[in-house]
Structures are given as structure tokens and as C-alpha cells.
Motif scaffolding. Sequence first.
Motif, PDB file in Angstrom:
ATOM      1  N   VAL A 252      32.622  33.145  35.315  1.00 11.45           N
ATOM      2  CA  VAL A 252      32.636  34.418  35.376  1.00 11.45           C
ATOM      3  C   VAL A 252      30.977  34.994  35.393  1.00 11.45           C
ATOM      4  CG1 VAL A 252      32.854  36.770  34.465  1.00 11.45           C
ATOM      5  CG2 VAL A 252      34.676  34.991  34.076  1.00 11.45           C
ATOM      6  N   GLU A 253      30.670  35.572  36.578  1.00 13.94           N
ATOM      7  CA  GLU A 253      29.284  36.066  36.706  1.00 13.94           C
ATOM      8  C   GLU A 253      29.123  37.359  37.332  1.00 13.94           C
ATOM      9  OE1 GLU A 253      27.477  33.333  39.656  1.00 13.94           O
ATOM     10  OE2 GLU A 253      27.805  31.601  38.405  1.00 13.94           O
ATOM     11  N   ASN A 254      28.368  37.998  36.403  1.00 15.47           N
ATOM     12  CA  ASN A 254      27.593  39.436  36.995  1.00 15.47           C
ATOM     13  C   ASN A 254      29.016  40.199  37.325  1.00 15.47           C
ATOM     14  OD1 ASN A 254      26.024  41.439  37.412  1.00 15.47           O
ATOM     15  ND2 ASN A 254      26.098  41.128  39.873  1.00 15.47           N
ATOM     16  N   SER A 255      30.061  40.208  36.207  1.00 17.92           N
ATOM     17  CA  SER A 255      31.146  41.019  36.269  1.00 17.92           C
ATOM     18  C   SER A 255      31.590  41.774  35.138  1.00 17.92           C
ATOM     19  CB  SER A 255      32.503  39.914  36.741  1.00 17.92           C
ATOM     20  OG  SER A 255      32.125  39.202  38.178  1.00 17.92           O
ATOM     21  N   GLU A 256      32.465  42.722  35.394  1.00 14.83           N
ATOM     22  CA  GLU A 256      32.843  43.769  34.174  1.00 14.83           C
ATOM     23  C   GLU A 256      34.282  43.210  33.894  1.00 14.83           C
ATOM     24  OE1 GLU A 256      33.382  48.347  33.001  1.00 14.83           O
ATOM     25  OE2 GLU A 256      32.085  47.785  34.243  1.00 14.83           O
ATOM     26  N   ILE A 257      34.538  42.770  32.755  1.00 15.73           N
ATOM     27  CA  ILE A 257      35.666  42.398  32.448  1.00 15.73           C
ATOM     28  C   ILE A 257      36.383  42.962  31.310  1.00 15.73           C
ATOM     29  CG2 ILE A 257      37.274  40.513  31.592  1.00 15.73           C
ATOM     30  CD1 ILE A 257      35.957  39.751  34.241  1.00 15.73           C
ATOM     31  N   ASN A 271      30.745  38.935  40.571  1.00 20.12           N
ATOM     32  CA  ASN A 271      30.327  40.587  41.120  1.00 20.12           C
ATOM     33  C   ASN A 271      31.539  41.423  41.214  1.00 20.12           C
ATOM     34  OD1 ASN A 271      27.543  39.417  41.555  1.00 20.12           O
ATOM     35  ND2 ASN A 271      28.382  38.608  43.508  1.00 20.12           N
ATOM     36  N   SER A 272      32.346  41.629  40.112  1.00 15.34           N
ATOM     37  CA  SER A 272      33.728  42.369  40.353  1.00 15.34           C
ATOM     38  C   SER A 272      34.052  42.630  38.848  1.00 15.34           C
ATOM     39  CB  SER A 272      34.734  41.144  40.664  1.00 15.34           C
ATOM     40  OG  SER A 272      34.539  40.355  41.923  1.00 15.34           O
ATOM     41  N   THR A 273      34.836  43.791  38.880  1.00 17.02           N
ATOM     42  CA  THR A 273      35.169  44.558  38.104  1.00 17.02           C
ATOM     43  C   THR A 273      36.810  44.307  37.593  1.00 17.02           C
ATOM     44  OG1 THR A 273      33.880  46.280  38.173  1.00 17.02           O
ATOM     45  CG2 THR A 273      35.557  46.924  36.832  1.00 17.02           C
ATOM     46  N   VAL A 285      37.526  35.600  43.099  1.00 19.38           N
ATOM     47  CA  VAL A 285      37.596  37.040  43.141  1.00 19.38           C
ATOM     48  C   VAL A 285      36.072  37.003  43.256  1.00 19.38           C
ATOM     49  CG1 VAL A 285      38.129  39.002  42.306  1.00 19.38           C
ATOM     50  CG2 VAL A 285      39.495  37.160  41.740  1.00 19.38           C
ATOM     51  N   GLU A 286      35.636  37.800  44.321  1.00 15.73           N
ATOM     52  CA  GLU A 286      34.263  38.002  44.622  1.00 15.73           C
ATOM     53  C   GLU A 286      34.143  39.699  45.367  1.00 15.73           C
ATOM     54  OE1 GLU A 286      29.982  35.677  46.120  1.00 15.73           O
ATOM     55  OE2 GLU A 286      32.225  34.816  46.435  1.00 15.73           O
ATOM     56  N   ASP A 287      33.215  40.212  44.568  1.00 15.28           N
ATOM     57  CA  ASP A 287      32.770  41.553  45.044  1.00 15.28           C
ATOM     58  C   ASP A 287      34.080  42.190  45.340  1.00 15.28           C
ATOM     59  OD1 ASP A 287      30.046  41.086  45.741  1.00 15.28           O
ATOM     60  OD2 ASP A 287      30.554  39.791  47.302  1.00 15.28           O
ATOM     61  N   CYS A 288      34.891  42.549  44.128  1.00 13.98           N
ATOM     62  CA  CYS A 288      36.132  42.893  44.310  1.00 13.98           C
ATOM     63  C   CYS A 288      36.352  44.040  43.073  1.00 13.98           C
ATOM     64  CB  CYS A 288      37.205  42.091  44.163  1.00 13.98           C
ATOM     65  SG  CYS A 288      37.429  41.242  45.521  1.00 13.98           S
ATOM     66  N   THR A 289      37.024  45.094  43.003  1.00 14.55           N
ATOM     67  CA  THR A 289      37.515  45.803  41.878  1.00 14.55           C
ATOM     68  C   THR A 289      39.100  45.595  41.837  1.00 14.55           C
ATOM     69  OG1 THR A 289      35.851  47.511  42.063  1.00 14.55           O
ATOM     70  CG2 THR A 289      37.842  47.729  40.849  1.00 14.55           C
ATOM     71  N   GLY A 303      35.400  41.351  48.470  1.00 19.60           N
ATOM     72  CA  GLY A 303      35.239  42.490  49.238  1.00 19.60           C
ATOM     73  C   GLY A 303      36.210  43.547  49.379  1.00 19.60           C
ATOM     74  N   VAL A 304      37.215  43.395  48.350  1.00 11.72           N
ATOM     75  CA  VAL A 304      38.214  44.436  48.554  1.00 11.72           C
ATOM     76  C   VAL A 304      38.717  45.099  47.025  1.00 11.72           C
ATOM     77  CG1 VAL A 304      39.563  43.304  50.485  1.00 11.72           C
ATOM     78  CG2 VAL A 304      40.165  42.653  48.170  1.00 11.72           C
ATOM     79  N   ASP A 305      39.402  46.304  47.296  1.00 15.53           N
ATOM     80  CA  ASP A 305      39.856  46.803  45.925  1.00 15.53           C
ATOM     81  C   ASP A 305      41.395  46.858  45.738  1.00 15.53           C
ATOM     82  OD1 ASP A 305      37.353  47.971  45.424  1.00 15.53           O
ATOM     83  OD2 ASP A 305      37.531  49.949  45.962  1.00 15.53           O
ATOM     84  N   LEU A 306      41.804  46.275  44.636  1.00  9.01           N
ATOM     85  CA  LEU A 306      43.187  45.819  44.627  1.00  9.01           C
ATOM     86  C   LEU A 306      43.647  46.463  43.204  1.00  9.01           C
ATOM     87  CD1 LEU A 306      43.225  42.163  45.168  1.00  9.01           C
ATOM     88  CD2 LEU A 306      43.784  43.788  46.762  1.00  9.01           C
TER      89      LEU A 306
END
Length: 321
Positions: A252-257, A271-273, A285-289, A303-306
Motif C-alpha cells: 500500500v503506497e501513497n493511498s488513503e485507506i 495512489n488510491s482511496t 488497484v492504482e490511481d482509483c477511488t 484510473g477509475v472510480d468504483l
Amino acid sequence: MKAIVLAGGYATRLWPITKHRPKMFLPVGDTVVIDRIFEELEADERIEEVYISTNERFAEEFEAHVEERGFEKPTLSIEDTTGEDEKFGAVGALAQLIDRENVDDDLLVVAGDNLLSFSLGDFIDDFEERTEPTIAAYDVGSRERAKSYGLVELDGDRVVDFQEKPEDPNSTLVSIACYAFPADALVLDEYLADDNNPDEPGRFVQWLRGQRDVYAYTFDGAWFDIGTPESYLDTVAWAIDGDSSIASDATVENSEIGSGVHVMPGATVKNSTLEHSVVFPEATVEDCTVRDSILDKHVDVAGVDLTGALVGEHTVIPNDE
């Protein structure tokens, strides 16, 4: 006493996550749903044998799982079905199992997809005080939610009324899929011969109450019926105390869990939330919410919001092909 763990459903509301696995094998915290039940039954000396009522489609998975986990009591008892449209219904399947396995003992019946916060041993203690049919009952706290279950009315701990899925419930105390029956109450063939509902165990309890006294074991705490994505995610959140759980070998890197998030072994989140979601092993999971979602094994999303998504195993989003 013997036990039957009901594990014959196909969990279509959780597809594609459960299309190729029994929902009872869904991870909850550091174990899977059904193992919480097996462990209690394994430890209780009063339970001589445990029958797993499942279907032909998932029989091999259950056999391998029981062997791998080293459980000694469970025995597979297989329904002759491979799809939802062939099912006998819960009561019909239970009656067939009792006939097939020649069960003539007192019997505990519990759904393998339920997470129970009470001890099955305490429930059996309660049953043994009277040796009369006993159901577990729980206050769901919502009349709207109560419409989906069997409504229980009590006088002390004796059931004086039972209504299956009432349109206008007058309370919020419902029956859950945990029952104990003395051997002489296992009259399911008689119930089914009267052309009664073969699918809902509550209908049998409702009918049985007209023949003899039925009692209820009420409990506080938590109860989850894992039949929908929402209920599964709520179960996971409860099991990890509403916090988050990240496997030691997950990345888990640079992400908000956020809360209610379980990231399993070998998964990668960058890079995800994430909020109130489950990420299965080896998923990326990369660059996602991601909110209120379940991402299966080897999923690759970028690169998607789910929100409210069920992403099946080996799915790639976006798929540039």
C-alpha cells in the motif's frame, strides 16, 4: 446430537464474486465464514457428526476445504443439483438429507453463510434445558428490515406467534437460520406432504408451532446474513472492528485507506482511496477511488472510480484490448 450446516445456495446476488466459489468461503477477518461454525461444532463434544448440505457444483470445493483445514466431524451430503433452478428449497433439501443420512437424533441446523456473535454451545445449552424445538431470535431494530424475515412474538421465551415475511410487522424480533430440534420434531415429510412451502425454514417453524411448543433463544450483539454485497461488506467491517486490515505482505503506497477496508495478501494498492471495500489476494488497484466494492483475486484496475462494484477474478479495467 448431530448438526447440519446449510451450504447449498448459489449466491447469485454476489456474482461474479461467488460464481465459482461458495459464498461460505468468503474471507471475513482472518478466517472464512463457515469455519467459524465448523470450529465451534468441532469443539463441542455433544455434536457427534456434522453434515454439510451442499450441491454437486461445489462438492469438490467443500471436500478439499474440510481436508485442508483438518476438520474431523464434517461429512458432505450432496444435493442432486447444479443450478439455482434445480434447487429443492431449504426445507426440501433438509428433509432429503435427513432421509438420506438416516438422521434420527436431536438435530442442530445452522446456515453456513451466517455470522453469529453468540456461542452455539450456549444455544445448545438452552435447547437441552427443555428438549423442545428452539430457534435463535434477534432484534434487527428496523420494521422495514423485519419484513424480510420470520417475525417472532414471545411470551417469556415461548413462541406464541410466528409470521414469515409479514407485510406490516408489529415488532423487530426475527428468527434467524439457527434451529435445534428434538428427534421427534423432525416431521418434515409430514409438513411437505401437506403441500407446504419447501423453501423457507420459517414456514416449517410456523407450522410446527401449531403442533407443539416452540421456544426462542434471544441474543444481543451481532448477526449477519451474508446474502448480498452490502451484507458481506458489513460483515467484514464488523469482523475488523470497523477499522481497516492490511495484510503484512500487501503493498500500500501513497493511498488513503478508510474504515471497513480489508486488503488481502499479495494485493497492491497505489495512489488510491479505499472505503468500505474488500481487495482480494494478488489484486492491483492504482490511481482509483473505490467505495462499497469487492475486487476479486488477480483483478487489475487503474484510473477509475468504483462505487458498489463487484469485479470478478482476472478482470482488467480499463481493458485496452
